[in-house]
Design a protein around this motif. Structure first.
Motif, PDB file in Angstrom:
ATOM      1  N   GLY A 110      48.925  47.448 119.175  1.00  0.00           N
ATOM      2  CA  GLY A 110      50.246  47.774 119.699  1.00  0.00           C
ATOM      3  C   GLY A 110      50.183  49.154 120.322  1.00  0.00           C
ATOM      4  N   ASP A 111      51.182  49.481 121.134  1.00  0.00           N
ATOM      5  CA  ASP A 111      51.199  50.845 121.672  1.00  0.00           C
ATOM      6  C   ASP A 111      51.759  51.823 120.639  1.00  0.00           C
ATOM      7  OD1 ASP A 111      53.745  49.710 122.050  1.00  0.00           O
ATOM      8  OD2 ASP A 111      53.902  50.286 124.158  1.00  0.00           O
ATOM      9  N   GLY A 112      52.829  51.423 119.944  1.00  0.00           N
ATOM     10  CA  GLY A 112      53.330  52.263 118.857  1.00  0.00           C
ATOM     11  C   GLY A 112      52.240  52.486 117.817  1.00  0.00           C
ATOM     12  N   GLU A 113      51.427  51.479 117.613  1.00  0.00           N
ATOM     13  CA  GLU A 113      50.331  51.566 116.651  1.00  0.00           C
ATOM     14  C   GLU A 113      49.383  52.721 116.961  1.00  0.00           C
ATOM     15  OE1 GLU A 113      47.945  47.976 116.365  1.00  0.00           O
ATOM     16  OE2 GLU A 113      46.804  48.833 114.694  1.00  0.00           O
TER      17      GLU A 113
ATOM     18  N   VAL B 228      45.479  47.329 124.886  1.00  0.00           N
ATOM     19  CA  VAL B 228      46.702  47.945 124.355  1.00  0.00           C
ATOM     20  C   VAL B 228      47.897  47.148 124.881  1.00  0.00           C
ATOM     21  CG1 VAL B 228      48.125  50.021 124.233  1.00  0.00           C
ATOM     22  CG2 VAL B 228      45.622  50.233 124.363  1.00  0.00           C
ATOM     23  N   ASP B 229      48.658  46.578 123.967  1.00  0.00           N
ATOM     24  CA  ASP B 229      49.867  45.823 124.336  1.00  0.00           C
ATOM     25  C   ASP B 229      50.955  46.859 124.641  1.00  0.00           C
ATOM     26  OD1 ASP B 229      52.041  44.178 124.560  1.00  0.00           O
ATOM     27  OD2 ASP B 229      51.665  43.083 122.688  1.00  0.00           O
ATOM     28  N   ARG B 230      50.995  47.284 125.910  1.00  0.00           N
ATOM     29  CA  ARG B 230      51.819  48.431 126.297  1.00  0.00           C
ATOM     30  C   ARG B 230      53.234  47.976 126.655  1.00  0.00           C
ATOM     31  NH1 ARG B 230      53.835  52.980 125.670  1.00  0.00           N
ATOM     32  NH2 ARG B 230      53.503  54.693 127.110  1.00  0.00           N
ATOM     33  N   ASN B 231      53.976  47.579 125.616  1.00  0.00           N
ATOM     34  CA  ASN B 231      55.352  47.108 125.861  1.00  0.00           C
ATOM     35  C   ASN B 231      56.378  48.234 125.759  1.00  0.00           C
ATOM     36  OD1 ASN B 231      55.748  47.431 123.067  1.00  0.00           O
ATOM     37  ND2 ASN B 231      55.176  45.309 122.654  1.00  0.00           N
ATOM     38  N   ARG B 232      55.910  49.423 125.442  1.00  0.00           N
ATOM     39  CA  ARG B 232      56.743  50.645 125.434  1.00  0.00           C
ATOM     40  C   ARG B 232      57.802  50.668 124.344  1.00  0.00           C
ATOM     41  NH1 ARG B 232      56.183  54.375 129.530  1.00  0.00           N
ATOM     42  NH2 ARG B 232      54.391  53.831 130.803  1.00  0.00           N
ATOM     43  N   LEU B 233      57.765  49.689 123.447  1.00  0.00           N
ATOM     44  CA  LEU B 233      58.685  49.696 122.307  1.00  0.00           C
ATOM     45  C   LEU B 233      57.894  49.622 121.014  1.00  0.00           C
ATOM     46  CD1 LEU B 233      61.450  47.154 123.443  1.00  0.00           C
ATOM     47  CD2 LEU B 233      61.735  49.626 123.135  1.00  0.00           C
ATOM     48  N   GLN B 234      58.392  50.265 119.987  1.00  0.00           N
ATOM     49  CA  GLN B 234      57.843  50.075 118.655  1.00  0.00           C
ATOM     50  C   GLN B 234      58.970  49.514 117.792  1.00  0.00           C
ATOM     51  OE1 GLN B 234      56.722  54.363 118.927  1.00  0.00           O
ATOM     52  NE2 GLN B 234      57.417  54.389 116.810  1.00  0.00           N
ATOM     53  N   GLN B 235      58.989  49.806 116.476  1.00  0.00           N
ATOM     54  CA  GLN B 235      60.057  49.256 115.645  1.00  0.00           C
ATOM     55  C   GLN B 235      61.311  50.106 115.823  1.00  0.00           C
ATOM     56  OE1 GLN B 235      58.859  48.053 111.656  1.00  0.00           O
ATOM     57  NE2 GLN B 235      60.716  48.969 110.853  1.00  0.00           N
TER      58      GLN B 235
ATOM     59  N   ILE C 185      55.978  43.121 128.480  1.00  0.00           N
ATOM     60  CA  ILE C 185      57.405  43.146 128.170  1.00  0.00           C
ATOM     61  C   ILE C 185      57.587  42.584 126.770  1.00  0.00           C
ATOM     62  CG2 ILE C 185      59.647  42.129 128.780  1.00  0.00           C
ATOM     63  CD1 ILE C 185      58.658  42.110 131.709  1.00  0.00           C
ATOM     64  N   LYS C 186      58.143  43.406 125.902  1.00  0.00           N
ATOM     65  CA  LYS C 186      58.385  42.902 124.546  1.00  0.00           C
ATOM     66  C   LYS C 186      59.427  41.784 124.635  1.00  0.00           C
ATOM     67  CE  LYS C 186      58.432  44.801 119.896  1.00  0.00           C
ATOM     68  NZ  LYS C 186      58.099  45.980 119.109  1.00  0.00           N
ATOM     69  N   GLY C 187      59.142  40.637 124.048  1.00  0.00           N
ATOM     70  CA  GLY C 187      60.053  39.487 124.134  1.00  0.00           C
ATOM     71  C   GLY C 187      59.868  38.663 125.400  1.00  0.00           C
TER      72      GLY C 187
HETATM   73 MG   LIG Z   1      54.945  48.172 121.223  1.00  0.00          MG
END
Ligand SMILES: [Mg+2]
Ligand SMILES: Cc1ncc(C[n+]2csc(CCOP(=O)(O)OP(=O)(O)O)c2C)c(N)n1
Length: 282
Positions: A158-161, A186-193, A249-251
């Motif tokens: 993950g990117d947050g990871e 890197v799954d660069r979706n720009r969002l974490q939790q 894109i997350k989702g």
């Molecule tokens: Mg992410």
């Protein structure tokens, strides 16, 4: 050595179509798992799906009947919360029966919220606590280098990871040892939790960071299968480890889930589920 589909299917257009078909199936199956289990991580499942489908249904060499084959390519889902996508992929690839997916997160099921290597064929190492997949992959890649084996090692983080420091120790070692058998996506979706990565602990300039650690870096649209295939299929010879920054894109694929932090571990109601399935079928 088992062959990758890429080696058996020379026509790029056919390969793209096949991967896209698998990705559509994985998205729908993962979402059904979350809906039925009333838990899971749909946002991160959907952002990683196209990369996963490209790896398992085009690039990687494996035999699901021999999950411990020493010659197999290795894959580690470091963002271990994305089990909807991971288990759907492993089942479709033949590591265990598709029907077992209905047991996702049920009592006594081996398909837990985070993957367990002892329970599930095809899972190389346990993940879930973020920041451990890449260090383990570096160890496997070093072993491959010492043995002069020709298997490849793939990781999705993950990117947050990447806010976990352990990743950067591993990246430094991989660069130093020129682990050309290692690819990180890197799954660069720009969002974490619950928030954006850049609002939490910013990662940019992300590609430059990996470059500075001695990696080749490519940035790509992580949903563009045609672009992913030649990056993952090993057709380019490398002398250093490869980091693919996959802009995602997350989702992805479900309009009301896209780019919404709330769908990190949101669960659709019946109406939302029906709408999501309709969109994924379109
Ligand atoms: Mg992410
Ligand atoms: C060490 C650790 N800290 C916190 C968590 C809880 N957690 C699970 S997923 C997640 C966010 C991960 O974001 P990212 O890596 O960007 O994944 P994605 O956006 O692809 O879902 C967090 C904080 C965890 N699993 N491990």
């Amino acid at each position: 050595m088992p062959q990758a589909l890429a080696e058996r299917r020379p026509d790029l257009a056919q390969r793209v179509l096949h991967v896209r078909e698998m990705a559509r199936w994985i998205r729908k199956r993962a979402l059904r798992m979350v809906f039925e289990a009333r838990q899971g991580h749909p946002g991160g499942d959907l952002s990683a799906t196209d990369v996963l489908a490209t790896l398992y249904f085009d690039s990687m060499r494996y035999d699901p009947g021999q999950p411990a084959d020493p010659a197999r390519d290795r894959f580690i889902m470091s963002k271990g919360h994305a089990t909807g996508a991971l288990y759907s992929t492993l089942a479709k690839a033949g590591f265990f029966p598709e029907e077992e997916l209905t047991t996702y997160m049920q009592p006594l099921s081996r398909l837990n919220g985070h993957p367990n290597r002892v329970k599930i064929p095809g899972v190389e190492t346990n993940t879930g606590p973020l920041g451990h997949g890449l260090p383990v992959a570096v160890g496997i890649a070093i072993a491959g280098q010492i043995d002069r084996a020709d298997y490849r090692v793939f990781v999705i983080t993950g990117d947050g990871e990447l806010q976990e420091g352990s990743n950067w120790e591993a990246a430094m070692t991989a660069g130093h040892r020129k682990l050309s058998n290692l690819t990180v996506v890197v799954d660069r979706n720009r969002l974490q939790q619950g928030a954006g990565t850049e609002d939490t602990v910013g990662l940019e300039p992300l590609g430059d960071k990996w470059r500075a650690f001695g990696w080749d870096v490519v940035e790509v649209n992580g949903h563009d299968v045609e672009a992913l295939i030649p990056l993952l299929d090993g057709s380019v010879a490398r002398s250093r480890p490869l980091c693919i920054v996959a802009n995602t894109i997350k989702g992805k694929g479900v309009s009301f889930m896209e780019n919404k932090a709330s769908w990190h571990h949101g669960v659709p109601n019946a109406e939302q589920y029906a709408q999501a399935m309709k969109e994924l079928d379109a």
